[in-house]
Design a protein around this motif. Structure first.
Motif, PDB file in Angstrom:
ATOM      1  N   VAL A 350      56.034  33.294   9.947  1.00  0.00           N
ATOM      2  CA  VAL A 350      55.208  32.991   8.778  1.00  0.00           C
ATOM      3  C   VAL A 350      53.768  32.707   9.182  1.00  0.00           C
ATOM      4  CG1 VAL A 350      54.908  31.353   6.872  1.00  0.00           C
ATOM      5  CG2 VAL A 350      57.196  32.114   7.516  1.00  0.00           C
ATOM      6  N   PHE A 351      53.567  32.233  10.405  1.00  0.00           N
ATOM      7  CA  PHE A 351      52.225  31.844  10.827  1.00  0.00           C
ATOM      8  C   PHE A 351      51.355  33.075  11.085  1.00  0.00           C
ATOM      9  CE2 PHE A 351      54.833  28.156  12.114  1.00  0.00           C
ATOM     10  CZ  PHE A 351      54.181  27.188  11.364  1.00  0.00           C
ATOM     11  N   GLU A 352      50.045  32.881  10.979  1.00  0.00           N
ATOM     12  CA  GLU A 352      49.089  33.973  11.089  1.00  0.00           C
ATOM     13  C   GLU A 352      48.816  34.363  12.533  1.00  0.00           C
ATOM     14  OE1 GLU A 352      44.510  34.975   9.627  1.00  0.00           O
ATOM     15  OE2 GLU A 352      45.409  33.005   9.260  1.00  0.00           O
ATOM     16  N   LYS A 357      53.743  34.840  16.037  1.00  0.00           N
ATOM     17  CA  LYS A 357      54.585  35.971  15.652  1.00  0.00           C
ATOM     18  C   LYS A 357      55.301  36.541  16.867  1.00  0.00           C
ATOM     19  CE  LYS A 357      51.564  37.402  11.827  1.00  0.00           C
ATOM     20  NZ  LYS A 357      52.470  37.032  10.729  1.00  0.00           N
ATOM     21  N   SER A 555      44.789  27.042   9.858  1.00  0.00           N
ATOM     22  CA  SER A 555      45.687  28.139   9.493  1.00  0.00           C
ATOM     23  C   SER A 555      47.141  27.726   9.654  1.00  0.00           C
ATOM     24  CB  SER A 555      45.390  29.368  10.359  1.00  0.00           C
ATOM     25  OG  SER A 555      46.342  30.383  10.145  1.00  0.00           O
ATOM     26  N   MET A 556      47.452  27.045  10.757  1.00  0.00           N
ATOM     27  CA  MET A 556      48.822  26.602  10.984  1.00  0.00           C
ATOM     28  C   MET A 556      49.246  25.603   9.907  1.00  0.00           C
ATOM     29  SD  MET A 556      49.884  28.238  13.680  1.00  0.00           S
ATOM     30  CE  MET A 556      51.270  27.306  14.323  1.00  0.00           C
ATOM     31  N   HIS A 558      48.139  25.422   6.835  1.00  0.00           N
ATOM     32  CA  HIS A 558      48.330  26.099   5.544  1.00  0.00           C
ATOM     33  C   HIS A 558      49.669  26.831   5.488  1.00  0.00           C
ATOM     34  CE1 HIS A 558      43.685  26.216   4.977  1.00  0.00           C
ATOM     35  NE2 HIS A 558      44.203  25.099   4.522  1.00  0.00           N
ATOM     36  N   ARG A 559      50.058  27.415   6.599  1.00  0.00           N
ATOM     37  CA  ARG A 559      51.297  28.199   6.613  1.00  0.00           C
ATOM     38  C   ARG A 559      52.540  27.348   6.892  1.00  0.00           C
ATOM     39  NH1 ARG A 559      50.449  33.805   7.294  1.00  0.00           N
ATOM     40  NH2 ARG A 559      48.419  34.309   6.398  1.00  0.00           N
ATOM     41  N   TYR A 562      55.356  26.773   4.223  1.00  0.00           N
ATOM     42  CA  TYR A 562      56.190  27.940   3.953  1.00  0.00           C
ATOM     43  C   TYR A 562      57.202  28.167   5.080  1.00  0.00           C
ATOM     44  CZ  TYR A 562      52.423  28.731   0.625  1.00  0.00           C
ATOM     45  OH  TYR A 562      51.505  28.580  -0.378  1.00  0.00           O
ATOM     46  N   ALA A 563      56.763  27.937   6.316  1.00  0.00           N
ATOM     47  CA  ALA A 563      57.681  28.079   7.449  1.00  0.00           C
ATOM     48  C   ALA A 563      58.805  27.056   7.348  1.00  0.00           C
ATOM     49  CB  ALA A 563      56.924  27.921   8.762  1.00  0.00           C
TER      50      ALA A 563
END
Length: 751
Positions: A350-352, A357, A555-556, A558-559, A562-563
């Motif tokens: 889920v992370f950018e 990934k 970024s971490m 924000h994501r 969801y993760a």
């Protein structure tokens, strides 16, 4: 309620309607049973196939039969995301492409001797003729010599009598790998020749050499970690199984899994950038899980062999039947457990950031490899060694023993146990409240590593060669306006020691701010925030290590929700399908979060505070690597759920057989306690082998996972789980009526 004796008979994984075997117990007849039968009848084919796969895997991933190995394709650097800092870097690169460089540091030279300077200048000028060299910066080549003000930043302390100077060689853009390597090798030889001509000592370094140092250290750590882990796990399993043959089977499976893991990583390296640390982190997980699953599979095979054999020496039918039952029961547990670990790791997707990934994809693939090996190769090895295994095989463990007595002790005072355990875990977790995160470069290497020493000296002696802590790309060609802003505003910020302004080309102006302390210091981050929050009359983009770190963590953050949602929902659904309860999955999730907080707190206390530097052979950077907390939550959560599945599957099985709650808990702990303890000890050995490594982030991850496993397999699994399940009583198995109907239709069970 069924009697303990009938429970022991059904404990091996019966299914309604199945035909009874030689032991009198019905046996499941599903796809896993058929797979077990195929393995039991043709074990040698499976073993030979896996041998070929393992040899090919190691040959491609490590041996470099394709022309390059996995380690040739690794990269290193701070994790990045699509952000303001990255856009600023893209603008700079589009105007001034970054050229690879080599830097020479010389000490002990006499820069006041004209003859020595001329000799050094002649040798330096000759480097321009090397194919691929774009340019040279050296005080020896300045028109006014080493004392020329334009090159003072390249002279130690800015004084020619210091005897120290630096030379930077730049290479052409777009060189292919072979030409780049040839040019760098020739330039390095020539640079060292400059020092020799001047009768001085020289050392050459560059970012490429740092990457080589990190990847070679990681490769060495991998060999060292496995060299420590595999022999020790073999010794432990020898005592667990009481024989060399049984002890060797999970080890063989682990080695094959490592080969498959390295091959999968090699494949992923062609699809996305792989950071050098990914290899050790993922291989470490695959090794630990493979040994755990191998231990469970071999133990179950021996148990089933006792149940089905009709003679003192098992015949072919007995062995095939044992293989069927082993794959149908232990294999199902392995697949279910592996699926929970895969779900935990899939949260990283889920992370950018590409590195997250990569870790997620590689981790899931390694888990899959470990699962397949454990349900195919390990049973095949067990079939081939069946007669040896049968000699020391015993009947199913007794209903009473150390772990049942522990359960009864906990059940007498569940509230006291819960309060005490939670107090210990919260205390261990407290240091996480003050956690500081960083993304180290050369600091990943040991303090005495050649390249770390080189760059520490370079930063101290030639600070002008270091990139500014904060870089601002101003979207305007009005250099005067940018200069006024830089001097009137930026220069006055706390910690800023100097600013430089120059045209970047076209419509951009570049501002560099030097800040006291490390590039990722709080002062540097405050400067980044100030520039971004007080935008000027012209558009700006801020970059640098501090800006990149801020963007990465934002970024971490924000994501992350969801993760977490993905992992929690996936795990909840799986545990519900296994137990038929909504209470047990929620309790398991809460306890895992508490235990992971404790593990992370231990990491912060040791590496950030710091403590135990001498014992663990590391030098603290005053923070924890920014990837570690996220990886601990993903990998640690997966491992915790692994043991949760081992324990809950047996407790649920006894509950479904009709045992009342407390009896089901004590029986489940008695039957799985030895397996969980042995598996935890083995995986601790695996991770401890990597604590002995030299790369800081690998050392942190190794210790974090050791702490997570120790806390989970002792305080949580042996004390908190039985205490909370005792306190909740029949509420453990509660679920709304609609969900009960769903479980009745789709529930996962070995019975």
């Amino acid at each position: 309620m069924r009697s303990p004796s009938s429970a022991a008979a059904t404990d091996r994984g019966s299914a309604p309607g199945a035909a009874p075997d030689a032991s009198g117990s019905p046996s499941p007849r599903g796809p896993l049973t058929r797979l077990g039968g195929t393995i039991g009848r043709h074990p040698l084919r499976w073993v030979l196939a896996w041998v070929l796969v393992a040899v090919a895997s190691f040959a491609v991933a490590v041996g470099g039969v394709t022309g390059e190995s996995l380690f040739d394709r690794l990269q290193s650097g701070a994790p990045s995301v699509d952000s303001e800092a990255q856009r600023a870097n893209d603008v700079i690169a589009s105007v001034e492409p970054t050229l690879s460089t080599l830097t020479l540091q010389v000490s002990g030279a006499d820069l006041t001797d004209p003859a020595e300077v001329r000799a050094g200048a002649q040798a330096t000028a000759a480097i321009r003729d090397i194919p691929g060299v774009a340019g040279i910066q050296s005080p020896l080549l300045a028109q006014g010599g080493p004392d020329d003000p334009s090159v003072r930043s390249l002279v130690g302390d800015g004084r020619v009598d210091s005897g120290r100077f630096a030379t930077v060689v730049q290479f052409d853009e777009g060189l292919d790998a072979d030409r780049q390597a040839t040019a760098e090798a020739e330039a390095e030889k020539a640079l060292l020749g400059v020092a020799d001509r001047m009768g001085a000592e020289g050392q050459v370094g560059g970012l490429g050499k740092v990457l080589d140092a990190i990847t070679s250290t990681i490769e060495r750590d991998l060999v060292r970690g496995e060299g420590i882990a595999l022999p020790l796990t073999f010794v432990v399993m020898f005592f667990v199984f009481g024989g060399f043959v049984a002890a060797g089977m999970p080890i063989v499976g682990a080695v094959v899994s490592i080969g498959g893991a390295l091959l999968s990583l090699f494949g992923f390296s062609h699809l996305l950038d792989l950071d050098a640390t990914v290899v050790n982190i993922v291989t470490l997980l695959g090794l630990g899980l493979s040994i755990d699953y191998g231990l469970l599979t071999v133990s179950r095979f021996r148990e089933e062999l006792v149940a089905v054999r009709r003679h003192r020496v098992p015949d072919r039918d007995d062995v095939v039947r044992a293989a069927e039952r082993t794959v149908a029961t232990a294999g199902r547990t392995v697949l279910f457990s592996g699926l929970t670990v895969a779900i935990a790791l899939s949260g990283l997707l889920v992370f950018e950031a590409d590195i997250m990934k990569a870790l997620g994809l590689a981790g899931v693939s390694v888990v899959v490899v470990g699962m397949v090996v454990s349900v195919t190769l390990v049973p095949a090895l067990a079939v081939l060694g069946a007669r040896r295994l049968a000699r020391n095989a015993t009947v199913t463990a007794s209903d009473t023993g150390v772990f049942s007595r522990l359960a009864h002790g906990v059940q007498r005072r569940p509230v006291l146990v819960i309060v005490g355990c939670v107090a210990v875990l919260v205390t261990l977790a407290l240091p996480t409240l003050g956690i500081k995160l960083t993304s180290s470069g050369t600091e990943l290497l040991p303090r005495d590593a050649q390249m770390r020493v080189f760059f520490d000296r370079l930063e101290a002696d030639y600070p002008a060669l270091s990139a500014p802590a904060v870089t601002v790309v101003a979207e305007t060609a009005d250099t005067a306006a940018v200069t006024r802003w830089a001097q009137d505003d930026l220069r006055d910020q706390p910690g800023v020691t100097g600013v430089t302004v120059r045209p970047l080309g076209g419509r951009y102006t570049l501002v560099g701010a030097q800040v006291q302390g490390e590039p990722l210091s709080q002062q540097a981050q405050d400067v980044v925030h100030h520039v971004r929050e007080t935008r000027t009359d012209f558009p700006t983009l801020v970059t640098g290590q501090a800006a990149g770190q801020i963007d990465f963590l934002e970024s971490m953050g924000h994501r992350a929700p969801y993760a977490v949602l993905l992992v929690v929902l996936g795990t909840f659904v799986l545990l519900f399908l296994m137990t038929g309860s909504v209470v047990v999955p929620v309790k398991a999730l809460v306890l895992n979060v508490i235990s992971l907080g404790a593990a992370l707190g231990i990491v912060v206390w040791i590496f950030q505070s710091p403590h135990l530097e001498g014992l663990l052979a590391f030098s603290s950077v005053g923070a924890v690597e920014s990837l570690v907390p996220f990886l601990v939550l993903a990998f640690g959560f997966g491992l915790s759920m692994d043991y949760e599945v081992f324990l809950l599957s047996r407790i649920t099985e006894y509950h479904h057989q009709g045992f009342e709650n407390d009896r089901a808990v004590s029986l489940g702990l008695q039957r799985t306690g030895r397996i969980i303890t042995s598996a935890a000890l083995l995986i601790v050995i695996v991770f401890a082998g990597f604590i002995a490594g030299d790369i800081l982030i690998i050392k942190e991850m190794g210790l974090a996972l050791v702490a997570a496993v120790v806390v989970d397999s002792t305080i949580v699994r042996m004390l908190l789980v039985p205490a909370t399940m005792t306190l909740l009583g029949s509420w453990n198995w509660w679920a709304p009526a609609p969900l009960k109907r769903i479980h009745a239709r789709f529930g996962i069970s070995e019975t």
